[in-house]
Design an enzyme around this catalytic site. Structure first.
Site, PDB file in Angstrom:
ATOM      1  N   ASN A 154      -7.505 -11.372  -2.568  1.00  0.00           N
ATOM      2  CA  ASN A 154      -7.392 -10.016  -2.033  1.00  0.00           C
ATOM      3  C   ASN A 154      -8.654  -9.219  -2.365  1.00  0.00           C
ATOM      4  O   ASN A 154      -9.260  -9.402  -3.411  1.00  0.00           O
ATOM      5  CB  ASN A 154      -6.152  -9.329  -2.638  1.00  0.00           C
ATOM      6  CG  ASN A 154      -6.070  -7.849  -2.296  1.00  0.00           C
ATOM      7  OD1 ASN A 154      -6.078  -6.994  -3.189  1.00  0.00           O
ATOM      8  ND2 ASN A 154      -6.008  -7.525  -1.016  1.00  0.00           N
ATOM      9  N   MET A 197       0.841  -1.196   0.000  1.00  0.00           N
ATOM     10  CA  MET A 197       0.000   0.000   0.000  1.00  0.00           C
ATOM     11  C   MET A 197       0.880   1.251   0.000  1.00  0.00           C
ATOM     12  O   MET A 197       1.673   1.463   0.931  1.00  0.00           O
ATOM     13  CB  MET A 197      -0.942   0.014   1.207  1.00  0.00           C
ATOM     14  CG  MET A 197      -2.110  -0.968   1.058  1.00  0.00           C
ATOM     15  SD  MET A 197      -3.282  -0.838   2.422  1.00  0.00           S
ATOM     16  CE  MET A 197      -2.401  -1.702   3.716  1.00  0.00           C
ATOM     17  N   ASP A 208     -11.394  -6.748   0.313  1.00  0.00           N
ATOM     18  CA  ASP A 208     -12.492  -6.770   1.284  1.00  0.00           C
ATOM     19  C   ASP A 208     -12.372  -7.846   2.362  1.00  0.00           C
ATOM     20  O   ASP A 208     -13.398  -8.242   2.932  1.00  0.00           O
ATOM     21  CB  ASP A 208     -13.857  -6.908   0.590  1.00  0.00           C
ATOM     22  CG  ASP A 208     -14.137  -5.779  -0.384  1.00  0.00           C
ATOM     23  OD1 ASP A 208     -13.390  -4.787  -0.362  1.00  0.00           O
ATOM     24  OD2 ASP A 208     -15.099  -5.900  -1.168  1.00  0.00           O
ATOM     25  N   HIS A 237      -6.675  -9.353  -6.723  1.00  0.00           N
ATOM     26  CA  HIS A 237      -7.682  -8.462  -6.141  1.00  0.00           C
ATOM     27  C   HIS A 237      -8.974  -8.686  -6.940  1.00  0.00           C
ATOM     28  O   HIS A 237      -8.976  -8.544  -8.161  1.00  0.00           O
ATOM     29  CB  HIS A 237      -7.177  -7.019  -6.257  1.00  0.00           C
ATOM     30  CG  HIS A 237      -8.113  -5.995  -5.725  1.00  0.00           C
ATOM     31  ND1 HIS A 237      -7.869  -4.649  -5.789  1.00  0.00           N
ATOM     32  CD2 HIS A 237      -9.321  -6.106  -5.111  1.00  0.00           C
ATOM     33  CE1 HIS A 237      -8.867  -3.978  -5.243  1.00  0.00           C
ATOM     34  NE2 HIS A 237      -9.769  -4.846  -4.826  1.00  0.00           N
ATOM     35  N   CYS A 269      -2.318  -1.848 -10.253  1.00  0.00           N
ATOM     36  CA  CYS A 269      -2.611  -0.471  -9.822  1.00  0.00           C
ATOM     37  C   CYS A 269      -3.524   0.215 -10.839  1.00  0.00           C
ATOM     38  O   CYS A 269      -3.211   0.289 -12.026  1.00  0.00           O
ATOM     39  CB  CYS A 269      -1.306   0.309  -9.661  1.00  0.00           C
ATOM     40  SG  CYS A 269      -1.641   2.024  -9.230  1.00  0.00           S
TER      41      CYS A 269
HETATM   42  C1  LIG Z   1      -3.799   3.485   0.381  1.00  0.00           C
HETATM   43  C2  LIG Z   1      -3.652   2.339  -0.565  1.00  0.00           C
HETATM   44  C3  LIG Z   1      -2.484   2.198  -1.293  1.00  0.00           C
HETATM   45  C4  LIG Z   1      -2.321   1.119  -2.169  1.00  0.00           C
HETATM   46  N1  LIG Z   1      -1.128   0.953  -2.814  1.00  0.00           N
HETATM   47  C5  LIG Z   1      -0.892  -0.184  -3.529  1.00  0.00           C
HETATM   48  C6  LIG Z   1       0.400  -0.483  -4.045  1.00  0.00           C
HETATM   49  O1  LIG Z   1       1.376   0.264  -3.867  1.00  0.00           O
HETATM   50  N2  LIG Z   1       0.545  -1.643  -4.734  1.00  0.00           N
HETATM   51  C7  LIG Z   1      -0.498  -2.516  -4.943  1.00  0.00           C
HETATM   52  O2  LIG Z   1      -0.314  -3.569  -5.560  1.00  0.00           O
HETATM   53  N3  LIG Z   1      -1.719  -2.253  -4.466  1.00  0.00           N
HETATM   54  C8  LIG Z   1      -1.931  -1.131  -3.750  1.00  0.00           C
HETATM   55  N4  LIG Z   1      -3.158  -0.924  -3.170  1.00  0.00           N
HETATM   56  C9  LIG Z   1      -4.197  -1.937  -3.318  1.00  0.00           C
HETATM   57  C10 LIG Z   1      -4.146  -2.916  -2.139  1.00  0.00           C
HETATM   58  O3  LIG Z   1      -2.928  -3.633  -2.137  1.00  0.00           O
HETATM   59  C11 LIG Z   1      -5.310  -3.925  -2.217  1.00  0.00           C
HETATM   60  O4  LIG Z   1      -5.235  -4.610  -3.443  1.00  0.00           O
HETATM   61  C12 LIG Z   1      -6.670  -3.247  -2.130  1.00  0.00           C
HETATM   62  O5  LIG Z   1      -6.694  -2.251  -1.127  1.00  0.00           O
HETATM   63  C13 LIG Z   1      -7.778  -4.275  -1.843  1.00  0.00           C
HETATM   64  O6  LIG Z   1      -7.539  -4.964  -0.652  1.00  0.00           O
HETATM   65  P1  LIG Z   1      -8.286  -4.561   0.740  1.00  0.00           P
HETATM   66  O7  LIG Z   1      -9.761  -4.596   0.469  1.00  0.00           O
HETATM   67  O8  LIG Z   1      -7.826  -5.607   1.724  1.00  0.00           O
HETATM   68  O9  LIG Z   1      -7.830  -3.188   1.080  1.00  0.00           O
HETATM   69  C14 LIG Z   1      -3.350   0.173  -2.349  1.00  0.00           C
HETATM   70  C15 LIG Z   1      -4.545   0.344  -1.620  1.00  0.00           C
HETATM   71  C16 LIG Z   1      -4.692   1.394  -0.730  1.00  0.00           C
HETATM   72  C17 LIG Z   1      -5.973   1.527   0.037  1.00  0.00           C
END
Ligand SMILES: Cc1cc2nc3c(=O)[nH]c(=O)nc-3n(C[C@H](O)[C@H](O)[C@H](O)COP(=O)(O)O)c2cc1C
Length: 330
Positions: free
Chosen positions: A204, A19, A206, A171, A102
């Protein structure tokens, strides 16, 4: 039990998602202490790395205590990606992860991140070349597809595996969805159920309750859960999921003492790592979640996120303990 290359993982491992501006060394260390089995850096631009851009290079810092750790890079140019692999290797990570997911415009418009979902041949070619260029395991993080009409994730995952990708994290949204709607784990389960798949398939999107993690394991049969937003300012989430998996019961939430201690350590580690000014500034975004739901807390939160000097922030933590030490979190 799943393995990434030679890295043996426990049954149904929990992975800290990459993230941007969140998954830095202090935060990763806290998540690791609280049970994350693998942690990833935020995404790092391959173009930035080869230009030696200071900001990109700093993101390569990793610490022994966080292992196994993956460094995530993004880009769409083969030469830049291969040169980045060489630069990344010098930091001695356990894994190199490629960001093919991304959704933000500035990344996608250059054909990188989720942009590559429009060119699966290039995605496979980059992965193939990177696998051949290093002895470290190369993993991929991606989305279901570009949009709902172009979901070919089963075929894509198989092709990535065939060129040596060591694990895939998916994801459950398309690029077009960005973060809207619910993550759909069914296509990820199809990837896992493909008889030809033998590398770990991590789900991945939620996983924000212990029940959701159990559902991902039991109903969707995935090999592990990658957790992002649920951990921001709440590294205890990993432990809570593990506790629930082991006992079927919910772990009591962290006490005020534990929260203040985590906030203190987070700030101190951040200062040690990037200096007083950046450390103070960049840790601010975590406090809201550390101290969520406490009535009449606004004054303290404001102090935490507006103080420019660390002694003032530490003093606020002390004041919080004095005033709210007995607060019962539910
Ligand atoms: C603040 C933020 C920054 C993120 N930065 C990246 C990143 O650098 N690389 C990446 O693959 N995904 C990034 N993501 C996506 C997360 O890795 C993840 O795929 C997404 O938040 C869904 O998972 P979650 O529902 O558990 O948050 C980011 C998400 C958030 C909220």
């Amino acid at each position: 039990m799943p393995k990434i290359g030679d890295i043996q993982l426990p049954d149904f491992p929990l992975l800290l998602a990459p993230m941007e501006d969140v998954s830095d060394p202090p935060f990763r260390a806290l998540c690791k202490e609280q049970g994350a089995d693998v942690v990833y850096t935020e995404f790092i631009s391959s173009e930035g790395l080869i230009r030696d851009a200071a900001k990109s290079v700093m993101k390569l810092d990793i610490y022994e205590k966080e292992r196994p750790v993956g460094i995530q890079i993004f880009g769409a140019n083969l030469d830049s990606m291969l040169r980045s692999v060489e630069i990344v290797e010098k930091s001695n990570p356990d894994i190199i992860d490629i960001n093919f997911g991304c959704p933000v415009k500035k990344v996608v418009s250059k054909g990188a991140g989720a942009g590559i979902l429009k060119d699966i041949d290039l995605m496979v070619k980059l992965t193939d070349a990177m696998v051949k260029h290093t002895n470290l395991p190369i993993t991929v993080k991606t989305r279901l597809g570009w949009d709902a009409d172009s979901i070919k994730i089963v075929e894509v995952a198989e092709r990535l595996q065939d060129v040596g990708c060591a694990a895939i994290a998916i994801h459950g949204r398309t690029r077009v969805q960005m973060y809207k709607g619910d993550a759909d784990w069914a296509p990820i389960a199809q990837v896992k159920n493909n008889q030809r798949m033998h590398i770990p398939v991590f789900g991945n999107g939620d996983v924000n309750t212990p029940e959701a993690a159990v559902k991902m394991r039991d109903e969707y049969g995935l090999d592990g859960a990658m957790i992002g937003r649920a951990s921001i300012g709440y590294p205890w989430f990993f432990n809570e999921v593990k506790h629930f998996i082991e006992t079927g019961e919910h772990k009591a939430p962290p006490t005020m003492q534990e929260r203040v201690e985590a906030a203190r350590r987070h700030l101190q580690m951040a200062i040690d790592w990037k200096g007083e000014k950046l450390g103070v500034f960049e840790t601010r975004r975590h406090y809201t979640n550390y101290f969520k739901g406490i009535p009449d807390f606004k004054e303290y939160r404001m102090k935490m996120v507006t103080s420019d000097e660390s002694p003032d922030v530490f003093a606020t933590f002390d004041a919080v303990l004095d005033k709210f030490g007995d607060y019962q979190f539910s």
